[in-house]
Design a protein around this motif. Structure first.
Motif, mmCIF file in Angstrom:
data_model
loop_
_atom_site.group_PDB
_atom_site.id
_atom_site.type_symbol
_atom_site.label_atom_id
_atom_site.label_comp_id
_atom_site.label_asym_id
_atom_site.label_seq_id
_atom_site.Cartn_x
_atom_site.Cartn_y
_atom_site.Cartn_z
ATOM 1 N N GLY A 182 0.811 -1.277 0.145
ATOM 2 C CA GLY A 182 -0.075 0.028 0.289
ATOM 3 C C GLY A 182 0.853 1.517 -0.030
ATOM 4 N N ASP A 183 1.783 1.166 1.034
ATOM 5 C CA ASP A 183 2.348 2.713 1.136
ATOM 6 C C ASP A 183 3.549 2.755 -0.327
ATOM 7 N N GLU A 184 4.042 1.736 -0.383
ATOM 8 C CA GLU A 184 5.012 1.863 -1.791
ATOM 9 C C GLU A 184 4.383 2.226 -3.001
ATOM 10 N N PHE A 185 3.210 1.645 -3.278
ATOM 11 C CA PHE A 185 2.379 2.035 -4.477
ATOM 12 C C PHE A 185 1.922 3.272 -4.253
ATOM 13 N N LYS A 186 1.649 3.931 -3.204
ATOM 14 C CA LYS A 186 1.048 5.314 -2.980
ATOM 15 C C LYS A 186 2.187 6.159 -3.311
ATOM 16 N N ASP A 187 3.236 5.820 -2.732
ATOM 17 C CA ASP A 187 4.507 6.631 -3.099
ATOM 18 C C ASP A 187 4.694 6.861 -4.578
ATOM 19 N N ILE A 188 4.618 5.750 -5.214
ATOM 20 C CA ILE A 188 4.905 5.544 -6.764
ATOM 21 C C ILE A 188 3.742 6.318 -7.583
ATOM 22 N N VAL A 189 2.496 6.585 -7.311
ATOM 23 C CA VAL A 189 1.628 7.350 -7.849
ATOM 24 C C VAL A 189 1.750 8.707 -7.500
ATOM 25 N N VAL A 190 1.838 9.085 -6.297
ATOM 26 C CA VAL A 190 2.245 10.457 -6.006
ATOM 27 C C VAL A 190 3.615 11.206 -6.771
ATOM 28 N N ALA A 191 4.379 10.175 -7.149
ATOM 29 C CA ALA A 191 5.716 10.706 -7.824
ATOM 30 C C ALA A 191 5.251 10.997 -9.173
ATOM 31 N N VAL A 192 4.789 9.983 -9.928
ATOM 32 C CA VAL A 192 4.291 10.108 -11.235
ATOM 33 C C VAL A 192 3.186 11.292 -11.508
ATOM 34 N N GLU A 193 2.232 11.431 -10.486
ATOM 35 C CA GLU A 193 0.943 12.489 -10.725
ATOM 36 C C GLU A 193 1.901 13.588 -10.691
ATOM 37 N N GLU A 194 2.900 13.774 -9.710
ATOM 38 C CA GLU A 194 3.288 15.037 -9.583
ATOM 39 C C GLU A 194 4.414 15.579 -10.869
ATOM 40 N N ALA A 195 5.139 14.277 -11.314
ATOM 41 C CA ALA A 195 5.651 14.360 -12.537
ATOM 42 C C ALA A 195 4.879 15.000 -13.905
ATOM 43 N N ARG A 196 3.533 14.676 -13.892
ATOM 44 C CA ARG A 196 2.786 14.742 -15.107
ATOM 45 C C ARG A 196 1.973 16.370 -15.085
#
Length: 512
Positions: free
Chosen positions: A253-267
């Motif tokens: 859960g936490d690892e996947f959330k970090d990935i999504v946050v990083a990608v969404e911010e990059a977008r």
């Protein structure tokens, strides 16, 4: 793993010889003996098809004539434009394809790029093995170059993005392990295929299809990376991929959330990856993507590879058995990569860079001193056995130091330091610069060796000193840091924090 046997395809076009070889060549018999000795050295050094007489007889007969003649300059007898084109086509194709792969991988993912690279490599090996003319050879080699560019861009990133943060260094270093293993396998294979008259070169070139097949088949059974899937908007598939990689019972859960946050911010940033690299906030990434491949090619590993066969011959290896010297160095290199895999996530990247740099520097100073005092003096073409053995020991120690530090870390560090929005472009730039420098160095190294003699070791000593000081000063420690939180490492660095603190990147650091 995708380029297990690329090393055997990095073929040289000239034969390196000891620059201080100043014998009286007034007698034809002496000349022929020296040329034969040089040819034996060359076969040991390259171990590739460009040194197989059956290959040269079919495609480059004028080079073969120069090898057997006594009047041709020993330093220039392999100077052939078509042979140069055959050699350099892989590097040029690799540079172009790695840049293209950075855009393709953003659209189709790491897995598809690795699959494409393996297929291109397989096609190239087939074309080369079945070659009927020089055009087919160059086309096949360009296909190999395209495969190298695709896989070298995607494979290290795949390993970095799928591995646990605490073992990421070991996982990514495995890429270099299989590269060295391929070198060793290719050297042994060429040792035997060189004995096959007429068509041994076809077997040598065709064997590249074995690892290529493994890559193609393997890529069909591995999932794409979660970061790549999220970047393409496939969040459900990304979660399933991460769960498969970490295990069915793992809490992701936490690892996947970090990935999504990083990608969404990059977008949120509309600029393209290469355009972003011009900004102040990405200055530290740009410096590293240029410095690491540049310093890697200036470690002096090429001069060790060139001189090793000469010294193995000096201590008593026969002409055919001398190739075992290359096998010994490959085994030492392989062992050092294994040790590095166990140490890199415990001691850290900086420790290996610094320890390896100091050891390489001392070994090169020692080799230069021994060669200056005991080789080439009074037209001597050999050195005392005890000194030759000392030089060989230093070369093995140098190879071990290189294999623990710059060898694997060239792949480990670039694959983990770039943020997701420039990760593909950064890796593509790193690979392209490395291939460009490899191409340039193969073109100028022989002239450099002839001009500087033993002092070429001191030339590389200066560069090793510079790169070690650079890593000690400017590279932050990244062991155990999740990829999504890597910006915090740069934000805390004494020098690079002045570039990280812009508005766009502050939001990402705060989120993570």
């Amino acid at each position: 793993m995708p380029i297990l046997m690329v090393a055997r395809l990095h073929l040289c076009k000239r034969c390196p010889v000891i620059p201080s070889l100043k014998l009286q060549l007034n007698k034809r018999k002496t000349k022929i003996q020296i040329y034969r000795w040089i040819d034996e050295m060359l076969r040991v050094y390259s171990g590739g098809v460009t040194q197989m007489e059956s290959f040269l007889e079919k495609f480059f007969p004028e080079v073969l004539t120069g090898m057997k003649g006594a009047k041709r300059d020993a330093y220039c007898k392999y100077d052939n434009q078509m042979l140069t084109a055959f050699t350099s086509s892989l590097y040029i194709a690799g540079v172009l394809s790695s840049l293209v792969a950075s855009r393709v991988t953003r659209s189709v993912g790491r897995q598809a790029v690795m699959l494409s690279g393996g297929a291109l490599f397989l096609a190239g090996s087939a074309v080369n093995a079945a070659a009927l003319n020089i055009a087919m050879l160059i086309i096949g080699r360009m296909l190999l170059g395209f495969g190298v560019g695709f896989t070298a861009q995607a494979a290290p990133l795949y390993l970095a993005e799928t591995s646990p943060a605490r073992w990421r260094g070991a996982f990514t270093a495995a890429y270099h392990f299989f590269l060295v293993l391929g070198t060793l396998a290719a050297t042994v294979a060429n040792y035997f295929t060189n004995r096959i008259p007429g068509w041994g070169w076809r077997v040598s070139l065709g064997l590249a299809g074995v690892p290529a097949t493994v890559v193609v088949v393997g890529a069909l059974f591995v999932p794409d990376t979660p970061s790549s899937l999220v970047l393409r908007g496939e969040n459900d598939m990304a979660r399933a991929s991460l769960q498969r990689i970490r295990g069915l019972d793992a809490d992701i859960g936490d690892e996947f959330k970090d990935i999504v946050v990083a990608v969404e911010e990059a977008r949120r940033n509309d600029e393209g990856a290469f355009q972003r690299l011009k900004g102040k906030g990405y200055r530290h990434y740009l410096v590293m993507m240029v410095a690491i491949p540049t310093f890697f090619d200036l470690t002096g590993m090429i001069v060790i590879s060139v001189f090793a066969p000469v010294l193995f011959r000096t201590v008593g290896f026969g002409s055919q058995k001398a190739i075992l010297g290359s096998v010994i160095l490959s085994v030492v290199n392989l062992g050092s990569v294994v040790v590095s895999g166990f140490v890199v996530d415990r001691a850290g990247r900086r420790f290996l860079f610094l320890a390896g740099g100091v050891a390489m520097l001392l070994c090169q100073v020692g080799v230069a001193w021994m060669l200056a005092g005991h080789l080439g003096r009074k037209n001597a073409t050999t050195m005392a056995r005890n000194y030759a053995e000392g030089v060989l020991a230093l070369m093995c120690l140098y190879t071990f130091s290189f294999g623990m530090s710059w060898g694997p870390l060239k792949w480990v560090v670039p694959s983990e330091i770039y943020p997701v929005e420039i990760r593909s472009a950064g890796q593509a730039m790193t690979v392209s610069i490395a291939l460009c420098l490899s191409f340039a160095q193969t073109q100028v190294f022989i002239s450099l060796l002839c001009a500087m003699k033993y002092a070429i070791f001191l030339f590389y000593v200066g560069w090793v000193l510079v790169m070690t000081a650079f890593m000690a000063t400017f590279l932050p420690e990244t062991k155990g840091v999740p990829l999504e939180a890597m910006r915090t490492v740069w934000a805390q660095h004494w020098y690079w924090r002045r570039f990280v603190g812009d508005a766009k990147q502050d939001r990402q650091v705060n989120c993570l």
